[in-house]
Design a protein around this motif. Structure first.
Motif, PDB file in Angstrom:
ATOM      1  N   UNK A 177       0.802  -1.217   0.000  1.00  0.00           N
ATOM      2  CA  UNK A 177       0.000   0.000   0.000  1.00  0.00           C
ATOM      3  C   UNK A 177       0.841   1.275   0.000  1.00  0.00           C
ATOM      4  N   UNK A 178       2.111   1.160  -0.355  1.00  0.00           N
ATOM      5  CA  UNK A 178       2.963   2.342  -0.461  1.00  0.00           C
ATOM      6  C   UNK A 178       2.701   3.024  -1.802  1.00  0.00           C
ATOM      7  N   UNK A 179       3.185   4.275  -1.989  1.00  0.00           N
ATOM      8  CA  UNK A 179       3.034   4.910  -3.306  1.00  0.00           C
ATOM      9  C   UNK A 179       3.748   4.100  -4.385  1.00  0.00           C
ATOM     10  N   UNK A 180       3.086   3.927  -5.518  1.00  0.00           N
ATOM     11  CA  UNK A 180       3.662   3.241  -6.670  1.00  0.00           C
ATOM     12  C   UNK A 180       3.992   4.285  -7.733  1.00  0.00           C
ATOM     13  N   UNK A 181       5.196   4.224  -8.268  1.00  0.00           N
ATOM     14  CA  UNK A 181       5.645   5.169  -9.286  1.00  0.00           C
ATOM     15  C   UNK A 181       5.651   4.478 -10.643  1.00  0.00           C
ATOM     16  N   UNK A 182       5.160   5.188 -11.666  1.00  0.00           N
ATOM     17  CA  UNK A 182       5.057   4.643 -13.015  1.00  0.00           C
ATOM     18  C   UNK A 182       5.868   5.515 -13.971  1.00  0.00           C
ATOM     19  N   UNK A 183       6.796   4.890 -14.710  1.00  0.00           N
ATOM     20  CA  UNK A 183       7.608   5.597 -15.698  1.00  0.00           C
ATOM     21  C   UNK A 183       6.838   5.790 -16.999  1.00  0.00           C
ATOM     22  N   UNK A 184       7.213   6.826 -17.742  1.00  0.00           N
ATOM     23  CA  UNK A 184       6.621   7.067 -19.045  1.00  0.00           C
ATOM     24  C   UNK A 184       7.023   6.016 -20.065  1.00  0.00           C
ATOM     25  N   UNK A 185       6.332   5.985 -21.190  1.00  0.00           N
ATOM     26  CA  UNK A 185       6.692   5.091 -22.279  1.00  0.00           C
ATOM     27  C   UNK A 185       7.893   5.628 -23.041  1.00  0.00           C
ATOM     28  N   UNK A 186       8.204   4.977 -24.161  1.00  0.00           N
ATOM     29  CA  UNK A 186       9.328   5.377 -25.003  1.00  0.00           C
ATOM     30  C   UNK A 186      10.603   5.517 -24.176  1.00  0.00           C
ATOM     31  N   UNK A 187      10.933   4.425 -23.480  1.00  0.00           N
ATOM     32  CA  UNK A 187      12.128   4.402 -22.630  1.00  0.00           C
ATOM     33  C   UNK A 187      12.082   5.506 -21.575  1.00  0.00           C
ATOM     34  N   UNK A 188      10.892   5.782 -21.072  1.00  0.00           N
ATOM     35  CA  UNK A 188      10.730   6.748 -19.984  1.00  0.00           C
ATOM     36  C   UNK A 188      10.542   8.175 -20.426  1.00  0.00           C
ATOM     37  N   UNK A 189      10.801   8.488 -21.712  1.00  0.00           N
ATOM     38  CA  UNK A 189      10.824   9.882 -22.167  1.00  0.00           C
ATOM     39  C   UNK A 189       9.445  10.468 -22.431  1.00  0.00           C
ATOM     40  N   UNK A 190       8.442   9.620 -22.642  1.00  0.00           N
ATOM     41  CA  UNK A 190       7.139  10.079 -23.104  1.00  0.00           C
ATOM     42  C   UNK A 190       6.274  10.589 -21.948  1.00  0.00           C
ATOM     43  N   UNK A 191       6.244  11.894 -21.819  1.00  0.00           N
ATOM     44  CA  UNK A 191       5.413  12.495 -20.766  1.00  0.00           C
ATOM     45  C   UNK A 191       3.951  12.550 -21.193  1.00  0.00           C
ATOM     46  N   UNK A 192       3.697  12.539 -22.501  1.00  0.00           N
ATOM     47  CA  UNK A 192       2.321  12.647 -22.990  1.00  0.00           C
ATOM     48  C   UNK A 192       1.468  11.460 -22.564  1.00  0.00           C
ATOM     49  N   UNK A 193       2.076  10.275 -22.564  1.00  0.00           N
ATOM     50  CA  UNK A 193       1.291   9.098 -22.174  1.00  0.00           C
ATOM     51  C   UNK A 193       0.963   9.129 -20.680  1.00  0.00           C
ATOM     52  N   UNK A 194       1.832   9.760 -19.886  1.00  0.00           N
ATOM     53  CA  UNK A 194       1.544   9.916 -18.456  1.00  0.00           C
ATOM     54  C   UNK A 194       0.390  10.899 -18.254  1.00  0.00           C
ATOM     55  N   UNK A 195       0.407  11.975 -19.036  1.00  0.00           N
ATOM     56  CA  UNK A 195      -0.668  12.961 -18.930  1.00  0.00           C
ATOM     57  C   UNK A 195      -2.000  12.376 -19.419  1.00  0.00           C
ATOM     58  N   UNK A 196      -1.919  11.530 -20.440  1.00  0.00           N
ATOM     59  CA  UNK A 196      -3.145  10.966 -21.021  1.00  0.00           C
ATOM     60  C   UNK A 196      -3.746   9.862 -20.168  1.00  0.00           C
ATOM     61  N   UNK A 197      -2.904   9.074 -19.506  1.00  0.00           N
ATOM     62  CA  UNK A 197      -3.409   7.902 -18.764  1.00  0.00           C
ATOM     63  C   UNK A 197      -3.368   8.077 -17.255  1.00  0.00           C
ATOM     64  N   UNK A 198      -2.639   9.076 -16.776  1.00  0.00           N
ATOM     65  CA  UNK A 198      -2.469   9.261 -15.335  1.00  0.00           C
ATOM     66  C   UNK A 198      -3.776   9.344 -14.563  1.00  0.00           C
ATOM     67  N   UNK A 199      -4.701  10.242 -14.950  1.00  0.00           N
ATOM     68  CA  UNK A 199      -5.963  10.347 -14.203  1.00  0.00           C
ATOM     69  C   UNK A 199      -6.740   9.028 -14.174  1.00  0.00           C
ATOM     70  N   UNK A 200      -6.735   8.308 -15.287  1.00  0.00           N
ATOM     71  CA  UNK A 200      -7.429   7.014 -15.332  1.00  0.00           C
ATOM     72  C   UNK A 200      -6.806   6.028 -14.349  1.00  0.00           C
ATOM     73  N   UNK A 201      -5.472   5.949 -14.349  1.00  0.00           N
ATOM     74  CA  UNK A 201      -4.799   4.979 -13.488  1.00  0.00           C
ATOM     75  C   UNK A 201      -4.956   5.323 -12.011  1.00  0.00           C
ATOM     76  N   UNK A 202      -4.953   6.620 -11.700  1.00  0.00           N
ATOM     77  CA  UNK A 202      -5.183   7.026 -10.309  1.00  0.00           C
ATOM     78  C   UNK A 202      -6.558   6.550  -9.847  1.00  0.00           C
ATOM     79  N   UNK A 203      -7.535   6.751 -10.695  1.00  0.00           N
ATOM     80  CA  UNK A 203      -8.899   6.320 -10.352  1.00  0.00           C
ATOM     81  C   UNK A 203      -9.003   4.803 -10.265  1.00  0.00           C
ATOM     82  N   UNK A 204      -8.196   4.088 -11.079  1.00  0.00           N
ATOM     83  CA  UNK A 204      -8.243   2.620 -11.081  1.00  0.00           C
ATOM     84  C   UNK A 204      -7.515   2.010  -9.892  1.00  0.00           C
ATOM     85  N   UNK A 205      -6.595   2.766  -9.316  1.00  0.00           N
ATOM     86  CA  UNK A 205      -5.836   2.270  -8.165  1.00  0.00           C
ATOM     87  C   UNK A 205      -6.743   2.239  -6.932  1.00  0.00           C
TER      88      UNK A 205
END
Length: 562
Positions: A177-205
């Motif tokens: 139950x500790x904070x889980x950190x998720x890296x971006x795609x494209x070898x970590x560089x893709x911030x857009x995928x974090x912005x696009x999926x972040x709210x969904x994943x927070x709600x799914x957690x």
């Protein structure tokens, strides 16, 4: 008047109800850090912005005993620790504990699926292993888990959502139950995928306790710029995304277009209360050695961009990092076991090997020195062997082997009285590394581990080899000076004066004599460090009744090397 009082009471009630945004009850699901909005808070509700470095623990200083005290000098409040699914749970326990001892938040990550999306479930198989879960829960009060380093190259938003939602729920179901950190795609560089999926994943957690990490390997030659850094951080802040810059350096290649706008990263992270973790403390980067912030892992060898990021820049770690009060308090976590079973007759005995890997200091003697943080490693070929001269013939009933992640999947245990003719007493065809604690019935002066087949592309590597005779090891005749363990100033008692002298020695403010060093080494591992300091503190507070190996020790004549 009564109406005004009622309104005031209503306001107070509403404010009281809203307090859990930064404070929460002891019965909350969060055992330690938690994410609220885009910010991280500790167990007491203190906001924390993560500023620190990356350290490649699994490939070098696996227990952090050397590097972490040096990183601590920068003022960092967090360290992202590189780990692997081959890392033993016992070593993970030691690493996390040492990070906490040095007042820094451990962010542990698995590097095995870098660029390989299909391996994400394999990482979570490791995180949810019972022995690993036990360690994670032990340290959950101050732990952050980066599920995997740069998992996947080109990953669709749909796959990213489904993949991480599935694995997050697996980890929560396992009791993590500790904070889980998720890296971006494209070898970590893709911030857009974090912005696009972040709210969904927070709600799914189920715990709503996620952080998102972009790796800003953003050189000019790939179309990145200062403006890109500014705009993307601004967009993440405006959407309330809990963002961390989990990796970055000053350049990707050694030319002008290979440079990365790292000073903009530092400034924008500070101004927007976004954490950053520089890559990496070093040494160990290959072939990009210029990314090593230090030349030998010590604070004194910080150089170039590493010195800027850690110390001299206005937005350096030293200038902006704040350690929360909860990380400055004495740890309540039980110290891990750092020794092999007592009574090995192989301890510091002559040792011989078929080969030694060059350039890393992993000499044969390390396998019998009693220190589970040092090791012997062979060249990268089969077969290989290591044998010990016990200096007398013994009836042997037990052999203990603590392997590094490079281990033998097939090996034999052999004995001899002349180191020429060997007799097999045990054969392993399906070794899985970590710790092999084997019962045998054998007799001999020499004992050999004959490695038939490596489990990895690397050599064979052993942290410790223990050999145990029937009836226990014979008691040697004590020679030398008897000391009271912990009594550093030799006044016959253990008190705060001894504690102060150890602390001043660790900070290099004083130099202890040989006998004082022996007394300060309360855990008996041959090194005086923050672990010894903490153990004496716990002894004085009556949290522990004594020290490993007893309260008195015989110090042999001759020089003592620490």
């Amino acid at each position: 008047m009564k109406k005004r009082i009622c309104i005031l009471l209503a306001v107070i009630i509403v404010m009281t109800v809203s307090l859990p945004l930064v404070t929460w009850g002891a019965d909350d699901i969060y055992p330690g850090f938690r994410v609220q909005g885009r910010f991280l808070y500790d167990k007491n509700g203190e906001k924390v912005v993560l500023y620190g470095v990356n350290e490649m623990s699994i490939w070098g200083d696996i227990d952090g005993d050397v590097a972490l005290p040096e990183i601590r000098k920068t003022g960092a409040n967090a360290v992202r620790l590189v780990w692997s699914i081959t890392g033993p749970a016992r070593k993970l326990d030691i690493l996390l504990y040492n990070c906490r001892l040095n007042n820094m938040i451990p962010i542990i990550e698995l590097h095995d699926a870098t660029g390989e999306w299909q391996k994400l479930p394999t990482l979570v198989d490791y995180w949810t292993r019972p022995d690993v879960v036990e360690v994670l829960k032990k340290h959950e009060e101050y732990l952050i888990i980066n599920i995997g380093n740069e998992v996947g190259a080109q990953v669709s938003e749909s796959d990213f959502k489904i993949g991480y939602e599935t694995e997050i729920k697996r980890m929560r179901a396992a009791g993590i139950h500790v904070p889980l950190m998720i890296d971006g795609g494209d070898w970590g560089k893709d911030i857009n995928i974090l912005q696009a999926t972040g709210p969904y994943l927070i709600n799914a957690d189920p715990d709503k306790n996620l952080l998102f990490s972009v790796h800003m390997w953003w050189p000019y030659m790939w179309g990145y710029s200062e403006e890109k850094v500014i705009d993307e951080i601004k967009e993440s802040v405006e959407m309330d995304l809990p963002l961390v810059v989990g990796e970055f350096g000053h350049q990707w290649e050694e030319h002008d277009n290979g440079k990365i706008p790292y000073k903009t990263i530092l400034e924008q992270c500070y101004k927007n209360e976004v954490g950053y973790l520089a890559w990496s403390w070093g040494p160990g980067n290959q072939p990009q050695t210029f990314l090593d912030m230090t030349t030998d892992g010590t604070f004194d060898t910080l150089r170039g961009w590493g010195l800027e990021v850690c110390i001299t820049d206005p937005y350096s770690i030293k200038n902006i990092a704040v350690r929360p009060a909860s990380m400055l308090a004495e740890p309540t976590t039980e110290p891990p076991v750092t020794n092999i079973p007592k009574g090995s007759i192989a301890h510091n005995k002559p040792v011989f090997v078929s080969s030694t890997e060059s350039g890393y200091g992993n000499i044969p003697e390390n396998a019998v020195d009693g220190n589970i943080a040092t090791r012997w490693s062979s060249e990268y070929s089969d077969p290989q062997y290591i044998y010990v001269d016990l200096e007398d013939e013994y009836e042997i009933e037990r052999v203990y082997i603590e392997w590094e992640t490079a281990y033998a999947s097939q090996y034999k245990i052999q004995v001899s009285n002349d180191a020429s003719t060997w007799t097999d007493v045990y054969t392993e065809y399906n070794g899985d590394g970590d710790i092999d604690d084997i019962s045998i019935d054998a007799k001999g002066r020499y004992i050999r581990i004959y490695c038939l087949q490596r489990a990895t592309q690397y050599g064979n590597s052993i942290f410790e080899l223990g050999v145990y005779p029937k009836g226990g090891a014979p008691e040697p005749t004590p020679t030398g000076v008897e000391i009271l363990v912990g009594d550093v100033n030799m006044d016959g008692k253990i008190n705060s004066t001894d504690l102060t002298r150890i602390k001043r020695h660790i900070l290099k403010m004083i130099t202890l004599t040989d006998l004082e060093l022996a007394a300060a080494d309360v855990d008996g591992n041959g090194v005086v460090n923050s672990t010894d300091l903490t153990m004496i503190k716990r002894y004085l507070l009556k949290i522990i009744p004594g020290f490993p190996g007893g309260d008195r020790r015989i110090v042999p004549p001759g020089p003592i090397f620490y």
